[in-house]
Design a protein around this motif. Structure first.
Motif, PDB file in Angstrom:
ATOM      1  N   TYR A   1      -0.282   4.934  -0.610  1.00  0.00           N
ATOM      2  CA  TYR A   1      -1.079   5.017   0.619  1.00  0.00           C
ATOM      3  C   TYR A   1      -0.195   4.696   1.825  1.00  0.00           C
TER       4      TYR A   1
ATOM      5  N   MET B   1       0.828  -1.197   0.000  1.00  0.00           N
ATOM      6  CA  MET B   1       0.000   0.000   0.000  1.00  0.00           C
ATOM      7  C   MET B   1       0.870   1.257   0.000  1.00  0.00           C
ATOM      8  N   ARG B   2       1.948   1.229   0.744  1.00  0.00           N
ATOM      9  CA  ARG B   2       2.863   2.373   0.774  1.00  0.00           C
ATOM     10  C   ARG B   2       3.417   2.664  -0.615  1.00  0.00           C
TER      11      ARG B   2
ATOM     12  N   GLU C   1      -8.450   2.570  -8.553  1.00  0.00           N
ATOM     13  CA  GLU C   1      -7.850   2.521  -7.225  1.00  0.00           C
ATOM     14  C   GLU C   1      -8.415   1.361  -6.402  1.00  0.00           C
TER      15      GLU C   1
ATOM     16  N   SER D   1      -4.598  12.592   2.992  1.00  0.00           N
ATOM     17  CA  SER D   1      -5.751  12.067   3.741  1.00  0.00           C
ATOM     18  C   SER D   1      -7.071  12.400   3.045  1.00  0.00           C
TER      19      SER D   1
ATOM     20  N   SER E   1      -7.963  10.103   0.370  1.00  0.00           N
ATOM     21  CA  SER E   1      -8.355   8.795  -0.158  1.00  0.00           C
ATOM     22  C   SER E   1      -7.708   7.703   0.683  1.00  0.00           C
ATOM     23  N   GLY E   2      -8.356   6.557   0.753  1.00  0.00           N
ATOM     24  CA  GLY E   2      -7.766   5.462   1.510  1.00  0.00           C
ATOM     25  C   GLY E   2      -8.596   4.201   1.469  1.00  0.00           C
TER      26      GLY E   2
ATOM     27  N   THR F   1     -13.028   8.006  -0.717  1.00  0.00           N
ATOM     28  CA  THR F   1     -12.325   9.226  -1.111  1.00  0.00           C
ATOM     29  C   THR F   1     -13.221  10.440  -0.936  1.00  0.00           C
TER      30      THR F   1
ATOM     31  N   THR G   1      -4.098   5.285   4.144  1.00  0.00           N
ATOM     32  CA  THR G   1      -4.483   6.550   3.530  1.00  0.00           C
ATOM     33  C   THR G   1      -3.346   7.172   2.731  1.00  0.00           C
ATOM     34  N   ASN G   2      -3.718   8.055   1.795  1.00  0.00           N
ATOM     35  CA  ASN G   2      -2.700   8.766   1.023  1.00  0.00           C
ATOM     36  C   ASN G   2      -2.137   9.926   1.842  1.00  0.00           C
TER      37      ASN G   2
END
Length: 269
Positions: free
Chosen positions: A41, A36-37, A111, A84, A86-87, A99, A80-81
């Motif tokens: 995110y 995710m990172r 996404e 913050s 979207s996630g 989002t 989360t991105n």
């Protein structure tokens, strides 16, 4: 669905897939968090939610609620991105993408699909999907000199339009649309005074509203368009994408039927 309106009213959107239970999900979280990172995110949080089952309480006590309601502890992992906006929210049997900066359905599904791919790869493949969900919240905020009647069809304006001198706290309407082999869409409209808020059953975990929504105060309407399809099927991302697209078209039809021609013009200025 094409380009986003310049001042589109959507302030929150949610896409959710319920899949086969993963009782050992926590063991996969380090690998999922790393993926995710890399996918954009990097924010991470773990939270617990307690859900109460009123139906079970009534059934087990001959129609009278018990002193202690049956409850279930649901562990959620939130990614989360940076902004913050979207996630993803992950539980043992579901993945949701949310989002507050919705662009269009194609980007939204891309996404959500990315998150499903990350999860499926990490656990060695998901077996089935049994529920698809798609939900949009739109804020109709009239400009100075305008009213909600410029934006919403008369059927949604409620009793206050018939009693213009009376003071109402709010107005609420709801309709349920059912389409065979596609799903169902519940379309709700709430008209009230004050700031932009969320329905009691929906909270954006870890996300921030865009400023033009969070700073608004005044009379407004919230259009809550909630679509779902429930049927257990083998997990297939292409099939899920196709069905989510059909569900989106159904929800989009409800939204378009709710607004006046002036609305689209105003939201594109």
């Amino acid at each position: 669905m094409g380009a986003k309106l310049k001042n589109a009213p959507v302030f929150f959107s949610l896409g959710q897939i319920q899949h086969n239970p993963l009782l050992s999900l926590e063991n996969y979280i380090p690998a999922i968090q790393e993926s995710m990172r890399k996918a954009g995110y990097p924010g991470f949080n773990r939270t617990l939610r307690v859900a109460f089952n009123l139906n079970q309480a009534l059934a087990g006590n001959e129609g009278a609620p018990s002193e202690q309601l049956p409850s279930e502890r649901i562990e959620m992992f939130v990614f989360t991105n940076i902004d913050s906006t979207s996630g993803f929210v992950m539980t043992a049997n579901g993945l949701a993408f949310q989002t507050t900066d919705y662009q269009n359905f194609e980007a939204f599904w891309a996404e959500l699909r990315k998150g499903l791919e990350i999860l499926s790869t990490a656990v060695g493949g998901l077996a089935f999907a049994e529920r698809l969900g798609l939900r949009y919240l739109d804020a109709v905020m009239p400009k100075a000199g305008e009213s909600l009647s410029d934006y919403l069809v008369p059927q949604l304006l409620g009793l206050p339009t018939c009693m213009p001198t009376a003071q109402f706290a709010y107005s609420f309407s709801e309709s349920l649309l059912i389409a065979e082999n596609v799903g169902r869409v519940t379309s709700r409209t709430v008209i009230q005074e004050g700031g932009i808020g969320f329905p009691p059953d929906l909270q954006p975990l870890g996300l921030n509203l865009l400023n033009r929504f969070s700073s608004f105060k005044g009379e407004h309407a919230i259009l809550d368009t909630d679509g779902s399809f429930a049927e257990r099927r083998p997990f297939d991302l292409d099939e899920i994408g196709t069905h989510m697209d059909k569900l989106h078209d159904l929800a989009s039809g409800c939204f378009k039927a709710s607004v006046m021609p002036h609305a689209s013009k105003a939201w594109n200025e």
